[in-house]
Design a protein around this motif. Structure first.
Motif, PDB file in Angstrom:
ATOM      1  N   GLU A  40      -6.258   1.933  10.770  1.00  0.00           N
ATOM      2  CA  GLU A  40      -6.919   3.226  10.946  1.00  0.00           C
ATOM      3  C   GLU A  40      -6.880   3.623  12.424  1.00  0.00           C
ATOM      4  O   GLU A  40      -7.245   2.831  13.296  1.00  0.00           O
ATOM      5  N   LYS A  75      -9.347   9.473  16.428  1.00  0.00           N
ATOM      6  CA  LYS A  75      -9.184  10.447  17.503  1.00  0.00           C
ATOM      7  C   LYS A  75     -10.203  10.157  18.616  1.00  0.00           C
ATOM      8  O   LYS A  75     -11.271   9.575  18.363  1.00  0.00           O
ATOM      9  N   TYR A 100      -3.729  10.091  20.423  1.00  0.00           N
ATOM     10  CA  TYR A 100      -3.806  10.092  18.961  1.00  0.00           C
ATOM     11  C   TYR A 100      -2.528  10.599  18.306  1.00  0.00           C
ATOM     12  O   TYR A 100      -1.986   9.963  17.402  1.00  0.00           O
ATOM     13  N   PHE A 140      -3.541   4.316   7.489  1.00  0.00           N
ATOM     14  CA  PHE A 140      -2.223   3.960   6.991  1.00  0.00           C
ATOM     15  C   PHE A 140      -2.337   2.692   6.154  1.00  0.00           C
ATOM     16  O   PHE A 140      -3.096   1.770   6.488  1.00  0.00           O
ATOM     17  N   VAL A 166      -7.009   8.772  10.777  1.00  0.00           N
ATOM     18  CA  VAL A 166      -6.023   8.675   9.710  1.00  0.00           C
ATOM     19  C   VAL A 166      -5.865   7.204   9.356  1.00  0.00           C
ATOM     20  O   VAL A 166      -5.890   6.333  10.231  1.00  0.00           O
ATOM     21  N   THR A 169     -14.172   9.347   0.769  1.00  0.00           N
ATOM     22  CA  THR A 169     -12.919   9.317   1.530  1.00  0.00           C
ATOM     23  C   THR A 169     -12.831   8.128   2.486  1.00  0.00           C
ATOM     24  O   THR A 169     -11.898   8.052   3.284  1.00  0.00           O
ATOM     25  N   ASP A 171      -6.180  10.988   5.239  1.00  0.00           N
ATOM     26  CA  ASP A 171      -6.095  11.847   6.411  1.00  0.00           C
ATOM     27  C   ASP A 171      -7.457  12.497   6.574  1.00  0.00           C
ATOM     28  O   ASP A 171      -7.826  13.416   5.827  1.00  0.00           O
ATOM     29  N   GLN A 172      -8.226  12.016   7.554  1.00  0.00           N
ATOM     30  CA  GLN A 172      -9.605  12.450   7.722  1.00  0.00           C
ATOM     31  C   GLN A 172      -9.751  13.359   8.933  1.00  0.00           C
ATOM     32  O   GLN A 172      -8.801  13.547   9.710  1.00  0.00           O
ATOM     33  N   ARG A 204      -0.214   8.310  15.980  1.00  0.00           N
ATOM     34  CA  ARG A 204      -0.026   8.676  14.572  1.00  0.00           C
ATOM     35  C   ARG A 204       1.462   8.771  14.242  1.00  0.00           C
ATOM     36  O   ARG A 204       1.917   8.259  13.214  1.00  0.00           O
ATOM     37  N   MET A 230       0.786   6.955   4.784  1.00  0.00           N
ATOM     38  CA  MET A 230      -0.546   7.475   5.051  1.00  0.00           C
ATOM     39  C   MET A 230      -1.388   7.418   3.783  1.00  0.00           C
ATOM     40  O   MET A 230      -0.984   7.923   2.736  1.00  0.00           O
TER      41      MET A 230
END
Length: 277
Positions: free
Chosen positions: A50, A53, A16, A41, A39, A98, A34-35, A20, A31
């Motif tokens: 996206e 993780k 990840y 973009f 994340v 979000t 940012d969760q 990223r 970006m």
């Protein structure tokens, strides 16, 4: 089911941090979100990439990039595809504030890979529902061939339709995206005239073309001049920090080439990225 295209790609990876960094610093994407477990973009056209993780258990069922197909209504599209024998994974997911999409649902295609239906609201950034598919602004011109050169060869707009009626009446339709409508009251119109040109033109409509910087303004102005578009004055910096160059076509149409200050440009780019297409 109305499909707008593939506008989202998701990737779940054990690398990840490296991924990223690759997307942000090597590909240079901006970006957007940012969760906790992912994340997002943004691409310039409003599409998204996206990266999830490995701790994101909600997407543990895929280990390859997943393309997202944008549709009007995920539930309706899913029901239509299920009737045709398409197998879906789990239930429809509804987004939160979000989330990039408002709803999504994954399915397996015959290639054995996972895809996802995604919906985004057909709203502009002001959150007002748009009640139409396309807005057309019509201009009457005396010499349509000369006008076509300006819009097609000068501004680079693609011709999507060109017709001539049996009586000789002709029209040309250009594709324009992105675009915006700007309304001024009389005092604001006069203020813009005074600031950009130093005099009032008496017109009641104009075309304004946003460019990245003053070099781009000069390059486009030079190109337009070769097509018969004249400069009405020099490049001027307004009190609101826009750089503006007034030009006029042979038909007398006002054309303003302009740049935005850096902070405002970021805001406008973000607003454009929220548009569904």
């Amino acid at each position: 089911m109305k499909i707008y295209g593939m506008r989202w790609v998701g990737s779940r990876t054990s690398n990840y941090d490296e991924m990223r960094d690759f997307v942000a610093n090597k590909l240079g994407l901006t970006m957007g979100l940012d969760q906790e477990n992912a994340v997002v973009f943004d691409f310039p056209d409003g599409s998204a990439f996206e990266v999830f993780k490995p701790t994101d258990n909600e997407h543990s069922f895929f280990d390859h990039p997943v393309p997202g197909i944008i549709v009007d209504d995920v539930r309706a599209a899913r029901a239509e595809l299920e009737e045709k024998g398409v197998e879906f994974i789990g239930e429809v997911h509804d987004g939160v504030d979000t989330s990039w999409g408002t709803a999504w649902s994954h399915f397996t295609a015959p290639d054995g890979h996972t895809y996802v239906l995604i919906s985004r609201p057909a709203m502009h950034p002001g959150k007002t529902a748009r009640e139409f598919d396309e807005l057309r602004i019509c201009l009457k011109v005396d010499d349509i061939d000369e006008a076509v050169k300006v819009y097609r060869d000068g501004l680079g707009l693609p011709v999507v339709d060109d017709w001539t009626h049996p009586g000789g009446q002709r029209g040309v339709l250009f594709g324009v995206a992105p675009a915006a409508i700007e309304l001024f009251d009389k005092d604001q119109w006069d203020l813009v005239d005074d600031s950009e040109l130093g005099e009032r033109t008496g017109t009641d409509h104009a075309l304004r073309v946003e460019l990245a910087d003053t070099d781009a303004v000069e390059a486009l102005a030079t190109k337009l001049e070769k097509l018969g578009v004249g400069r009405d004055g020099a490049l001027t910096r307004t009190p609101w920090e826009q750089n503006c160059l007034r030009m006029s076509t042979s038909e007398g149409e006002q054309l303003t080439l302009f740049t935005l200050p850096a902070e405002e440009r970021v805001v406008r780019e973000h607003a454009r990225s929220l548009l569904p297409y």
